[in-house]
Write a protein that holds these residues in place. Sequence first.
Motif, PDB file in Angstrom:
ATOM      1  N   UNK A  71       9.074  29.344  65.662  1.00 44.60           N
ATOM      2  CA  UNK A  71       9.049  31.173  64.907  1.00 44.60           C
ATOM      3  C   UNK A  71       8.131  31.242  64.230  1.00 44.60           C
ATOM      4  N   UNK A  72       8.469  32.082  64.016  1.00 43.43           N
ATOM      5  CA  UNK A  72       6.263  32.712  63.295  1.00 43.43           C
ATOM      6  C   UNK A  72       6.884  33.488  61.939  1.00 43.43           C
ATOM      7  N   UNK A  73       6.368  33.494  60.476  1.00 44.03           N
ATOM      8  CA  UNK A  73       6.408  34.634  59.880  1.00 44.03           C
ATOM      9  C   UNK A  73       5.712  35.456  59.795  1.00 44.03           C
ATOM     10  N   UNK A  74       6.115  36.477  60.079  1.00 39.34           N
ATOM     11  CA  UNK A  74       5.047  37.802  60.450  1.00 39.34           C
ATOM     12  C   UNK A  74       4.704  38.377  59.598  1.00 39.34           C
ATOM     13  N   UNK A  75       3.383  38.820  59.375  1.00 43.46           N
ATOM     14  CA  UNK A  75       3.505  39.696  57.681  1.00 43.46           C
ATOM     15  C   UNK A  75       2.578  41.618  57.851  1.00 43.46           C
ATOM     16  N   UNK A  76       3.007  42.271  57.970  1.00 48.00           N
ATOM     17  CA  UNK A  76       2.674  43.993  58.116  1.00 48.00           C
ATOM     18  C   UNK A  76       2.391  44.668  57.118  1.00 48.00           C
ATOM     19  N   UNK A  77       1.231  44.699  57.252  1.00 50.42           N
ATOM     20  CA  UNK A  77       0.433  46.327  56.060  1.00 50.42           C
ATOM     21  C   UNK A  77       0.995  47.927  56.070  1.00 50.42           C
ATOM     22  N   UNK A  78       1.385  47.939  55.224  1.00 52.80           N
ATOM     23  CA  UNK A  78       2.083  49.158  55.444  1.00 52.80           C
ATOM     24  C   UNK A  78       1.539  50.103  54.726  1.00 52.80           C
ATOM     25  N   UNK A  79       0.937  50.516  53.905  1.00 51.12           N
ATOM     26  CA  UNK A  79      -0.254  51.020  52.049  1.00 51.12           C
ATOM     27  C   UNK A  79       0.673  51.782  52.034  1.00 51.12           C
ATOM     28  N   UNK A  80       1.204  52.641  52.794  1.00 51.68           N
ATOM     29  CA  UNK A  80       2.401  53.906  52.465  1.00 51.68           C
ATOM     30  C   UNK A  80       3.265  53.137  51.804  1.00 51.68           C
ATOM     31  N   UNK A  81       4.346  53.929  50.460  1.00 49.78           N
ATOM     32  CA  UNK A  81       5.022  53.269  49.898  1.00 49.78           C
ATOM     33  C   UNK A  81       6.060  54.476  50.747  1.00 49.78           C
ATOM     34  N   UNK A  83       6.306  54.821  53.509  1.00 50.80           N
ATOM     35  CA  UNK A  83       6.993  54.695  54.988  1.00 50.80           C
ATOM     36  C   UNK A  83       7.600  52.958  55.341  1.00 50.80           C
ATOM     37  N   UNK A  84       7.426  52.243  54.089  1.00 46.36           N
ATOM     38  CA  UNK A  84       8.027  50.778  54.439  1.00 46.36           C
ATOM     39  C   UNK A  84       9.227  50.802  54.460  1.00 46.36           C
ATOM     40  N   UNK A  85      10.269  51.262  54.032  1.00 46.10           N
ATOM     41  CA  UNK A  85      11.239  51.792  55.042  1.00 46.10           C
ATOM     42  C   UNK A  85      11.952  51.755  55.666  1.00 46.10           C
ATOM     43  N   UNK A 110      -2.872  42.190  51.571  1.00 46.31           N
ATOM     44  CA  UNK A 110      -2.401  43.687  51.328  1.00 46.31           C
ATOM     45  C   UNK A 110      -1.417  43.257  52.570  1.00 46.31           C
ATOM     46  N   UNK A 111      -0.514  43.189  52.438  1.00 49.70           N
ATOM     47  CA  UNK A 111       1.009  43.085  52.993  1.00 49.70           C
ATOM     48  C   UNK A 111       1.997  43.030  52.679  1.00 49.70           C
ATOM     49  N   UNK A 112       3.041  43.739  53.542  1.00 51.44           N
ATOM     50  CA  UNK A 112       4.312  43.952  52.589  1.00 51.44           C
ATOM     51  C   UNK A 112       5.719  43.768  53.170  1.00 51.44           C
ATOM     52  N   UNK A 113       5.714  43.824  54.643  1.00 47.95           N
ATOM     53  CA  UNK A 113       7.267  43.469  54.665  1.00 47.95           C
ATOM     54  C   UNK A 113       6.890  42.464  55.607  1.00 47.95           C
ATOM     55  N   UNK A 114       7.755  41.516  55.327  1.00 50.52           N
ATOM     56  CA  UNK A 114       8.362  40.359  56.601  1.00 50.52           C
ATOM     57  C   UNK A 114       9.350  39.841  57.561  1.00 50.52           C
TER      58      UNK A 114
END
Lengths: 168, 158
Positions: A71-81, A83-85, A110-114
Motif C-alpha cells: 500500500x502506498x500513500x498517494x499525495x496530490x497537489x491541487x493548488x486551486x481550492x 478543484x480539490x473537492x 504542496x500537497x492537498x489530497x491524500x
Amino acid sequence: MKKEIKASDVAIMKELQGHLPMVKNPFAAIAEKLGIAEDEVINKTREYGEKKYYRRFGATLRHHKAGFTANGMGIWSVPKEEERAPMGELLSNRPEVSHAYERPSFPDWPYHLFTMIHGESEEEVLKIAKGMSEETGITEYDVLFSTREFKKSSMRYFDAWPLPDNEQ
Amino acid sequence: MNLEDIDKRILNIIQTGFPITHAPYTEIGEKVGVDEDEAFNRVKAMFDGGVIRRIGGSFDSRGLGWTSTLCALKVPSDKIEEAAKVVSRYANVTHNYERNHEYNLWFTVIAPDTDEVDRILKEIHRDSGFGPVRNMPLIKKFKIKVDFQFKEKKEATA
C-alpha cells in the motif's frame, strides 16, 4: 466535544473495541462477563451503530496475510481550492483507494489530497497512481511507501473514558 | 495462509457486517451454504492463522466527538527508532510508520480535543528532540473504506 456516555454503555463498548470472544455465541459471552442479559448486549451493540459511535462492525484483516501486499500513500497537489473537492471525489472512485482525505498544505509541502492505494506490489501501486494522475490531470504527485511499521493498533477509546461525576 | 473461495466469501460478509445476533455463525453459514460448525471453524482458523486481526467495532473518533490527525516528523535515519519509540508510547497513537520521504516518520493521533493533540505533539517534540511535529488534521473526508472485497476464482469444481 466528547460525548457524554453512561458507565453501562462504556462497559459494553469496552468489550466491542477489541476482539469479540472467539466462541459461537460471542454476545452471550460478553453478557455473562458483564452480568447483563444477552439481548441487552445485542440491542445496545446495534444502537451504537445507529448512533454512529462505530463506522463498521466486523472483521479487520491483516492485509499482507490476506494477499494485499503493498500500500502506498498517494499525495496530490491541487493548488486551486475549488478543484480539490471534485478531484478528491474522482480519486476516491478507484476501487484500489481505501481512504481519501483533504489535509492542509504548507510552503514545503504542496500537497492537498491524500489517498491510500492498495495493490499486490509496489509496482502495481505506482501504476495505479499513474493512471489516477492521467485521469485527473494532477501532475504534481508522489507515492510514499511505508518502509517500517512501528505501530498499528485500534484505538481503545473506552479504557480511560471519564465518566460523569455521579457515576464514578 | 491459503484462502479457499468459501473463506473469501465469508471474509467479504464479515468485513462489511458481522451479524449482531445470538448465533452469528449460523447466519454467516446460511449465506455461504455451510453449517454453523463449519462457518465458526473457518473464521477461527483465519483468526488463529493471522488473516483476521480482530472482529469488533471500528469506533469512529468523530462519531464519539473526538478528534484525529495525521502527523509527520523529519528525523535523521539513524535516530528514527528512538523517535518512533517516543511516538509509539502514546495510546493516542494508533499508526506509526517510517516512509520514504524527507518527512520520514508518519503517525496518527486520536484525542478528545485539539488541545490534547497539541499537548501530545509538544511533548513528542520535546522528548524526541525533533520537530516541531507537522500536524495535518482532516479538512474533508472523501472516502473511508477499510474492507477489501475478494474476487473469487472461477470455481474449478462445482
